[in-house]
Motif scaffolding. Structure first.
Motif, PDB file in Angstrom:
ATOM      1  N   ARG A 120      15.727 -31.246 -25.094  1.00 16.31           N
ATOM      2  CA  ARG A 120      14.724 -31.909 -24.280  1.00 16.31           C
ATOM      3  C   ARG A 120      13.425 -31.114 -24.305  1.00 16.31           C
ATOM      4  N   ARG A 121      12.337 -31.832 -24.151  1.00 21.13           N
ATOM      5  CA  ARG A 121      11.035 -31.176 -24.158  1.00 21.13           C
ATOM      6  C   ARG A 121      10.954 -30.147 -23.030  1.00 21.13           C
ATOM      7  N   GLY A 122      10.413 -28.996 -23.369  1.00 18.93           N
ATOM      8  CA  GLY A 122      10.246 -27.943 -22.392  1.00 18.93           C
ATOM      9  C   GLY A 122      11.397 -26.968 -22.319  1.00 18.93           C
ATOM     10  N   GLU A 123      12.534 -27.261 -22.977  1.00 20.71           N
ATOM     11  CA  GLU A 123      13.670 -26.343 -22.921  1.00 20.71           C
ATOM     12  C   GLU A 123      13.462 -25.137 -23.826  1.00 20.71           C
ATOM     13  N   TYR A 124      12.927 -25.383 -25.028  1.00 21.46           N
ATOM     14  CA  TYR A 124      12.700 -24.325 -26.023  1.00 21.46           C
ATOM     15  C   TYR A 124      13.987 -23.543 -26.301  1.00 21.46           C
ATOM     16  N   ARG A 125      15.099 -24.233 -26.251  1.00 24.41           N
ATOM     17  CA  ARG A 125      16.397 -23.611 -26.516  1.00 24.41           C
ATOM     18  C   ARG A 125      16.729 -23.649 -28.004  1.00 24.41           C
ATOM     19  N   LEU A 126      16.367 -24.763 -28.651  1.00 22.03           N
ATOM     20  CA  LEU A 126      16.667 -24.941 -30.075  1.00 22.03           C
ATOM     21  C   LEU A 126      15.457 -24.651 -30.957  1.00 22.03           C
ATOM     22  N   ALA A 127      14.278 -24.832 -30.416  1.00 18.55           N
ATOM     23  CA  ALA A 127      13.032 -24.561 -31.162  1.00 18.55           C
ATOM     24  C   ALA A 127      12.024 -23.961 -30.188  1.00 18.55           C
ATOM     25  N   HIS A 128      11.558 -22.761 -30.492  1.00 22.25           N
ATOM     26  CA  HIS A 128      10.675 -22.028 -29.584  1.00 22.25           C
ATOM     27  C   HIS A 128       9.278 -21.902 -30.184  1.00 22.25           C
ATOM     28  N   PRO A 129       8.212 -22.045 -29.362  1.00 20.53           N
ATOM     29  CA  PRO A 129       6.843 -21.981 -29.900  1.00 20.53           C
ATOM     30  C   PRO A 129       6.532 -20.677 -30.624  1.00 20.53           C
ATOM     31  N   ILE A 130       7.006 -19.548 -30.083  1.00 18.43           N
ATOM     32  CA  ILE A 130       6.693 -18.249 -30.681  1.00 18.43           C
ATOM     33  C   ILE A 130       7.775 -17.810 -31.666  1.00 18.43           C
ATOM     34  N   ASP A 131       9.020 -17.832 -31.218  1.00 21.00           N
ATOM     35  CA  ASP A 131      10.110 -17.282 -32.023  1.00 21.00           C
ATOM     36  C   ASP A 131      10.368 -18.080 -33.295  1.00 21.00           C
ATOM     37  N   HIS A 132      10.066 -19.366 -33.275  1.00 17.28           N
ATOM     38  CA  HIS A 132      10.346 -20.205 -34.445  1.00 17.28           C
ATOM     39  C   HIS A 132       9.070 -20.725 -35.105  1.00 17.28           C
ATOM     40  N   VAL A 133       8.254 -21.469 -34.353  1.00 14.11           N
ATOM     41  CA  VAL A 133       7.072 -22.105 -34.963  1.00 14.11           C
ATOM     42  C   VAL A 133       6.039 -21.075 -35.394  1.00 14.11           C
ATOM     43  N   ASN A 134       5.871 -20.019 -34.600  1.00 10.26           N
ATOM     44  CA  ASN A 134       4.851 -19.007 -34.891  1.00 10.26           C
ATOM     45  C   ASN A 134       5.426 -17.766 -35.579  1.00 10.26           C
ATOM     46  N   LEU A 135       6.624 -17.879 -36.104  1.00 11.22           N
ATOM     47  CA  LEU A 135       7.301 -16.729 -36.693  1.00 11.22           C
ATOM     48  C   LEU A 135       6.482 -16.122 -37.836  1.00 11.22           C
ATOM     49  N   HIS A 136       6.261 -14.809 -37.755  1.00 10.00           N
ATOM     50  CA  HIS A 136       5.529 -14.024 -38.769  1.00 10.00           C
ATOM     51  C   HIS A 136       4.079 -14.457 -38.905  1.00 10.00           C
ATOM     52  N   GLN A 137       3.513 -14.942 -37.820  1.00 11.51           N
ATOM     53  CA  GLN A 137       2.123 -15.416 -37.837  1.00 11.51           C
ATOM     54  C   GLN A 137       1.339 -14.833 -36.666  1.00 11.51           C
ATOM     55  N   SER A 138       0.044 -14.978 -36.759  1.00 12.05           N
ATOM     56  CA  SER A 138      -0.883 -14.698 -35.665  1.00 12.05           C
ATOM     57  C   SER A 138      -1.932 -15.792 -35.677  1.00 12.05           C
ATOM     58  N   THR A 139      -2.570 -15.990 -34.542  1.00 13.04           N
ATOM     59  CA  THR A 139      -3.741 -16.868 -34.546  1.00 13.04           C
ATOM     60  C   THR A 139      -4.764 -16.384 -35.564  1.00 13.04           C
ATOM     61  N   ASN A 140      -4.833 -15.070 -35.729  1.00 12.29           N
ATOM     62  CA  ASN A 140      -5.915 -14.478 -36.519  1.00 12.29           C
ATOM     63  C   ASN A 140      -5.778 -14.698 -38.013  1.00 12.29           C
ATOM     64  N   ASP A 141      -4.597 -15.123 -38.475  1.00 14.09           N
ATOM     65  CA  ASP A 141      -4.487 -15.513 -39.887  1.00 14.09           C
ATOM     66  C   ASP A 141      -4.282 -17.017 -40.051  1.00 14.09           C
ATOM     67  N   GLY A 226      -0.768 -14.518 -43.765  1.00 13.06           N
ATOM     68  CA  GLY A 226       0.133 -13.406 -44.042  1.00 13.06           C
ATOM     69  C   GLY A 226      -0.402 -12.093 -43.535  1.00 13.06           C
ATOM     70  N   GLY A 227      -1.680 -12.060 -43.188  1.00  9.92           N
ATOM     71  CA  GLY A 227      -2.288 -10.828 -42.684  1.00  9.92           C
ATOM     72  C   GLY A 227      -1.973 -10.557 -41.231  1.00  9.92           C
ATOM     73  N   THR A 228      -1.446 -11.535 -40.532  1.00  8.27           N
ATOM     74  CA  THR A 228      -1.141 -11.519 -39.094  1.00  8.27           C
ATOM     75  C   THR A 228      -2.343 -11.052 -38.275  1.00  8.27           C
ATOM     76  N   ALA A 229      -2.204 -10.084 -37.408  1.00 13.29           N
ATOM     77  CA  ALA A 229      -3.205  -9.828 -36.371  1.00 13.29           C
ATOM     78  C   ALA A 229      -4.539  -9.320 -36.898  1.00 13.29           C
ATOM     79  N   ILE A 230      -4.513  -8.301 -37.765  1.00 15.99           N
ATOM     80  CA  ILE A 230      -5.785  -7.714 -38.222  1.00 15.99           C
ATOM     81  C   ILE A 230      -5.856  -7.582 -39.733  1.00 15.99           C
ATOM     82  N   GLY A 231      -4.913  -8.182 -40.429  1.00 14.20           N
ATOM     83  CA  GLY A 231      -4.945  -8.133 -41.888  1.00 14.20           C
ATOM     84  C   GLY A 231      -4.012  -7.101 -42.489  1.00 14.20           C
ATOM     85  N   THR A 232      -3.265  -6.384 -41.664  1.00 14.18           N
ATOM     86  CA  THR A 232      -2.320  -5.396 -42.174  1.00 14.18           C
ATOM     87  C   THR A 232      -0.934  -5.983 -42.388  1.00 14.18           C
TER      88      THR A 232
END
Length: 470
Positions: A120-141, A226-232
């Motif tokens: 259900r929407r809002g549970e984030y039990r099966l798909a999480h905004p950070i742990d899954h959708v944003n995995l290995h990413q940053s806003t900055n890249d 792939g650079g994530t937060a500051i390019g490192t």
């Protein structure tokens, strides 16, 4: 209305139970009530494509479960295609270097993926905004990468629109090849020319714009994903960093490449200034052309009146029969807005500090706004003005006959001083150049007719025997 409660590090946030967005987007929506404009649709679609590439890369490398990756990819494709746009609730202008948009996208994709996986929407039990959708990413890249993808797509459309406008001018060049008119410098009569030459000059300016736009796509193909937060690349696996741009290239069909210096590509926004400069140059040409057309169509009876622009709407609420050059005026205003946007992009790009530019939302809003505006302006200008332009041949002929500038065609035959005296006498007596030449018997009737013929006055240079040298 049913609600749900989500929590973050700042506390709890109450949301509609069926909302696809989450706590971060809700806070940002309330915090950044600035422009009243949503994020550009092209940027949202590009962000979704970035998320597809990241999810597929993480799944291929074993960092994301295949079923979760598939759900995220499906949700992202839906968002890229235009679904769920009402769930992107953040303002186009926002603090945080675009984190609010990134999180808004993450939350929408996570909630939709959760739904697809049976939750259900809002549970984030099966798909999480950070742990899954944003995995290995940053806003900055992800944000600058999405911005470049969106801009490339619009640049390609703009290239098509400029090309079609250029061809419309070229068709009019052929249509008006037989018409002689007066060329003017500093708003004064100069030399005779063909109407075709005027249209060819406008078309040539657009040709340069078309070439510039096609070439500046190259400046945007280098991305920092792939650079994530500051390019490192901190928090991202090395194999992910080397693979993710390849996945994005497959997803977008664009010739993207990973920046050799990810730190540079993360902190510096000069490439957007460069592209905006190209758009400003095109805007300048549109502004000049639209102003020229307005002037040549002025009157129509008490002005130059050499061109007739398509009548698109009644021009006045008080003056009956008045029809204004509204399409030229609208095109000019679009060009002015693009020039203003260029200033905003310049200020935002130079305001970055150390390892990040926090003002990319303004860059994105202005750059994508300029691209979209120019696409529409080129189409409007072509369809509602240029394709319907007509020439008033009688007005052009009358101006040529009345103008003293035709004396310039006689300079190779009688010399500058004699031609100047001839022009002054014609001006003082109110007579035409041809009448004074005949009166003073300066040339034979055949030589005069040849010199003042449309072919001779519009040719590239003159043919024939020069006068005797001094």
């Amino acid at each position: 209305m049913a609600t749900r409660v989500e929590s973050d590090s700042l506390g709890s946030v109450e949301l509609p139970a069926d909302a696809l967005y989450g706590a971060h987007a809700a806070r940002a929506r309330d915090n950044f009530q600035l422009s009243g404009q949503g994020v550009a649709a092209e940027l949202v679609s590009a962000f979704a494509q970035v998320k597809v590439a990241c999810a597929r890369t993480n799944a291929a490398l074993g960092y994301l479960a295949p079923e979760v990756a598939d759900a995220v990819v499906r949700a992202a494709h839906e968002l890229a295609a235009g679904q769920w746009r009402e769930a992107i609730v953040v303002d186009a202008l926002q603090g945080g270097a675009g984190t609010s948009l990134n999180m808004n996208v993450n939350e929408v994709l996570a909630n939709r993926a959760e739904e697809l996986l049976g939750g259900r929407r809002g549970e984030y039990r099966l798909a999480h905004p950070i742990d899954h959708v944003n995995l290995h990413q940053s806003t900055n890249d992800t944000y600058p990468t999405a911005l470049k993808v969106a801009a490339i797509g619009l640049l390609r459309q703009l290239h098509v629109d400029i090309s079609e406008l250029q061809m419309a001018f070229q068709r009019k060049e052929g249509e008006f090849a037989h018409v002689v008119k007066i060329g003017r410098t500093q708003l004064q009569d100069a030399c005779p020319m063909s109407m075709a030459a005027a249209f060819s000059a406008w078309a040539e300016g657009l040709s340069r714009d078309r070439w510039r736009v096609s070439k500046c796509e190259e400046r945007l193909r280098v991305v920092n994903l792939g650079g994530t937060a500051i390019g490192t690349g901190m928090t991202a696996p090395r194999e992910y960093i080397f693979a993710v741009v390849e996945r994005l290239r497959e997803e977008t069909g664009m010739g993207l490449a990973r920046a050799e210096n990810l730190v540079d590509a993360t902190q510096n926004a000069d490439v957007f200034v460069e592209v905006s400069g190209i758009l400003k140059a095109h805007a300048v040409n549109l502004l000049k052309i639209s102003a020229d057309l307005r002037l040549l169509a002025s009157g129509p009876r008490a002005g130059l009146g050499e061109l007739r622009l398509p009548a698109m709407q009644v021009g006045s609420s008080i003056m009956p029969g008045k029809v204004n050059p509204v399409i030229c005026e609208a095109t000019a205003q679009a060009a002015m807005q693009v020039i203003a946007n260029d200033t905003a992009i310049t200020l935002a790009a130079q305001s970055g500090q150390l390892e990040l530019n926090a003002f990319l939302p303004l860059v994105a809003h202005a750059l994508l706004g300029s691209l979209s505006l120019l696409c529409r302006a080129n189409r409007m200008f072509r369809q509602r003005c240029i394709e319907g332009i007509q020439v008033d041949e009688a007005a052009c002929r009358a101006h040529v006959d009345a103008s003293l500038s035709t004396v310039t065609a006689l300079v190779p035959l009688i010399g500058y001083e004699a031609a100047a005296a001839l022009a002054k006498h014609a001006q003082d007596t109110g007579r035409s150049i041809a009448e004074v030449v005949r009166e003073r018997q300066l040339l034979s009737e055949e030589a005069l007719a040849q010199a003042l013929s449309p072919a001779a006055m519009t040719a590239l240079g003159f043919r024939g025997q020069p006068r005797e040298p001094k």
